[in-house]
Every structure is written in C-alpha cells, then in structure tokens.
Design a protein around this motif. Sequence first.
Motif, mmCIF file in Angstrom:
data_model
loop_
_atom_site.group_PDB
_atom_site.id
_atom_site.type_symbol
_atom_site.label_atom_id
_atom_site.label_comp_id
_atom_site.label_asym_id
_atom_site.label_seq_id
_atom_site.Cartn_x
_atom_site.Cartn_y
_atom_site.Cartn_z
ATOM 1 N N GLY A 1 -7.086 -0.370 -5.551
ATOM 2 C CA GLY A 1 -7.697 0.403 -4.482
ATOM 3 C C GLY A 1 -7.206 1.838 -4.480
ATOM 4 O O GLY A 1 -6.029 2.110 -4.708
ATOM 5 N N ASN B 1 -2.975 -0.776 -3.258
ATOM 6 C CA ASN B 1 -3.857 0.301 -2.826
ATOM 7 C C ASN B 1 -3.068 1.597 -2.681
ATOM 8 O O ASN B 1 -1.890 1.591 -2.341
ATOM 9 C CB ASN B 1 -4.503 -0.052 -1.483
ATOM 10 C CG ASN B 1 -5.638 0.900 -1.126
ATOM 11 O OD1 ASN B 1 -6.608 1.006 -1.858
ATOM 12 N ND2 ASN B 1 -5.511 1.585 -0.008
ATOM 13 N N SER C 1 -6.914 -1.447 7.478
ATOM 14 C CA SER C 1 -6.531 -2.125 6.240
ATOM 15 C C SER C 1 -5.800 -3.425 6.532
ATOM 16 O O SER C 1 -6.060 -4.457 5.892
ATOM 17 C CB SER C 1 -5.646 -1.195 5.402
ATOM 18 O OG SER C 1 -5.147 -1.850 4.262
ATOM 19 N N THR D 1 0.861 -1.178 0.000
ATOM 20 C CA THR D 1 0.000 0.000 0.000
ATOM 21 C C THR D 1 0.898 1.228 0.000
ATOM 22 O O THR D 1 1.828 1.321 0.797
ATOM 23 C CB THR D 1 -0.917 0.035 1.233
ATOM 24 O OG1 THR D 1 -1.803 -1.094 1.206
ATOM 25 C CG2 THR D 1 -1.745 1.315 1.262
#
Length: 390
Positions: free
Chosen positions: A186, A167, A362, A131
């Motif tokens: 994402g 993401n 998350s 991420t």
Amino acid sequence: MDGQPITMFDFQNNYSPIGIIAMESARELAKLIDEHLMSWYYEKNPEARNNENARKSLILKSSCPRFNTGDAKAVLGETVRGYDIYIVTDVGNYNCTYTMYGKEVMMSPDEHYADLKRVISAISGKALRITVIMPTLYGGRQHKRSSRESLDAAHALQELQAMGVSNILTFDAHDPRVQNATPLMGFDNAMPNYQVLKALFNKVRDLKIDKEHLMIVSPDEGAMNRNIFYSSIMGLDLGMFYKRRDFTRLVNGRNPIVAHEYLGDSIEGKDIFVADDIVASGDSLLSLAYDLKKEGAKRIYLSATYALFTEGIERFHKAYADGMFDGLLATNLTYQSPEMLEAPWFINVDVSKYVAYFILASHQHRSVTTILNSHDKIQKLLEKYKKENN
C-alpha cells in the motif's frame, strides 16, 4: 476529516489495539495525532477519562539509544503483539543530534531511515500490521535514474516491504510514481490542499476569490499539477513561470537557474497564491516573488508542504521587510524551528488531524478515498469564507 470524525472507535473491544510508535524525529507530530485520536475515543467512552486502568495514550514506549561510537539499537518498552502499529517518522528532521566520540553529530536522513528499520526489526513480526507514516519520503528527491545513478526511493520502498511493512503514508511525494517499485504494498500519497487553504483563510480575512482579484501562479512546470488543482477548485486563472537552466554545469548537485520567464495573463493589481512542494534554500521562490512584484502583483502568498530553509531564513526576513511577499504557508509534517514559527510572515499549517483521520479509517478497514479527496470539503470552505468575508 476536519469537522465530523468518520466514526468513533473502541480500540479495546471491537478492533485490534492501535499502537503509535513515535520516532524521535516526529515526537511532536505524533503527540498531536495521539491527542486527536484520544479525544475521539473519550467522546465515545467518557468514563475512560477517570479510569486509571484505561489507556491514556496510543503512543507506545520506544527509543533508539546510541553508543558513543555511533552504533545504535531500537528498544521497545512494551508489547506490540497483535497491535495495529503506526510508525511516525520525519527523515528530514535536522534538529535531532547524538554524541559520537565526544562530538555532537546532526542526524542525516540516512540515520533516521536506519532507526526506522531498527524499530521494525525490534517488532520482530509480532505486530498484526505495520504502517509507516513518512511525510517526507526517504530518497524521494532521487526518484529516477538519468545516468549511472542510484534509485534511493525505490530501493527503500522495496526494503520496507521485505521487512513486513503493509502500507506507506506520505505527503506530496516528489514523484508518486515511485510506488511502482512496490506494486503489492500500500502507498498513499496525500495532499494537504484543504489544510493549506483553511490556514490561509483563517489568517487572511479579506481575500476576494474571483478572477479579477486573485490568481494562481505555478513556480515552474514541475508544480503545475498542484497549482492546476487550486485554480480549478477556486475558479481562478493560472499563470506559470518557466525556469531556464544552464545544463552545462552543476551547482550543489543541480543545474543552476538562469532566468524565470512568466507565461500567462496579466497579474497586475491581483493577489497571488503560489504552491510548491519544498522550500530548500528558497532562492527560486524568492526570485519568483521579486519577478511577480515587477509584473505588478499586489499581495503574494507562498505555500510549500515542506519548509526546510537549508540556508536559514534571513533572506526571507529581508524579502518580507522589502514587501516582496506577504506570507509563507508550510505544514508541520517536518521539523519547524522556533525562529521560523515566530516569524511574522510564517503561517503554520497543522496536518495532524488529517493524519489521525487516516489512522482511524485504516484501523477500521474503511476506504480512505474520501480522506484523500478534499474537493467537497474545499468547496464548503470556499462557500463559508465568501459568505463571511465578501
């Protein structure tokens, strides 16, 4: 969110390990995020504080050294295999420099973005998930094509997706519709509205939050959505300035503003709150403050997610000394100079805890809807403030 954590976590037993990679541009922000996460971990595992073998930080060792020719590489100092990786970067940090051919060179957004890709390359697909926490979205101001122009933000998102990023977390994107470029990756666009109001209320204890004493004013039509949010949630009237531009010429890549025209109810004798996304040179925001004073505004509080001050803060010092505004709020999502932090008119908005909550949710595969939607928290904040100060 602020207050009660979503849930305590155990990154040793129940979930894959968390790893935070702090790019040089965002080390201070990453450190604050790490402190929040470790504090919550110690609440559940108090014995870990004195355990020499327990992890004391989620930040992994990493660096992007450069050769004297300017070439660079990314180096990871420990394993990332099986980790849930969160890379924190600030592509707008102009305080990072390196030496090239014996001269000190200031890093540009392009170089920060290139270092981010180097780190992802060094991970080499070994992480469980990646991420990217990029508060200032790279290329975000070049989000659409009007003529023969590049589409920087869209291309960057596609590139990151191709490299294995799962993401993106950004804040107050100039145009969140850019996420349409990567519909299968994402993309969370968070707004620090609660944190801004909390910082304002902590600093200013005598605001009267009603239509007779306080009003929201949008600096232009592009900022209407965020100002509509503030006016709606606080039950206040909303005004707007319309920017008339000279579309026959360009100055520093933009059509210059000819005049600000105010649209809305009278602001005479009222405190004013103005919310925008970016303070670049600050010319338009200070011009707006002067115009508000001409209309009879009482106190003026300016707010921006990112205070860049591309031409310095001297004009803000002068405007404050002249009584043209009473405070400027900005987040620590991008670099803040010591001079800015020490300014008597500056109000810092710490968003690190907000980011920590996002990482926690998350990581545990929980919905982040309640984190992104701050309506209920702001209502509680307003009730508390009115009870304590009105």
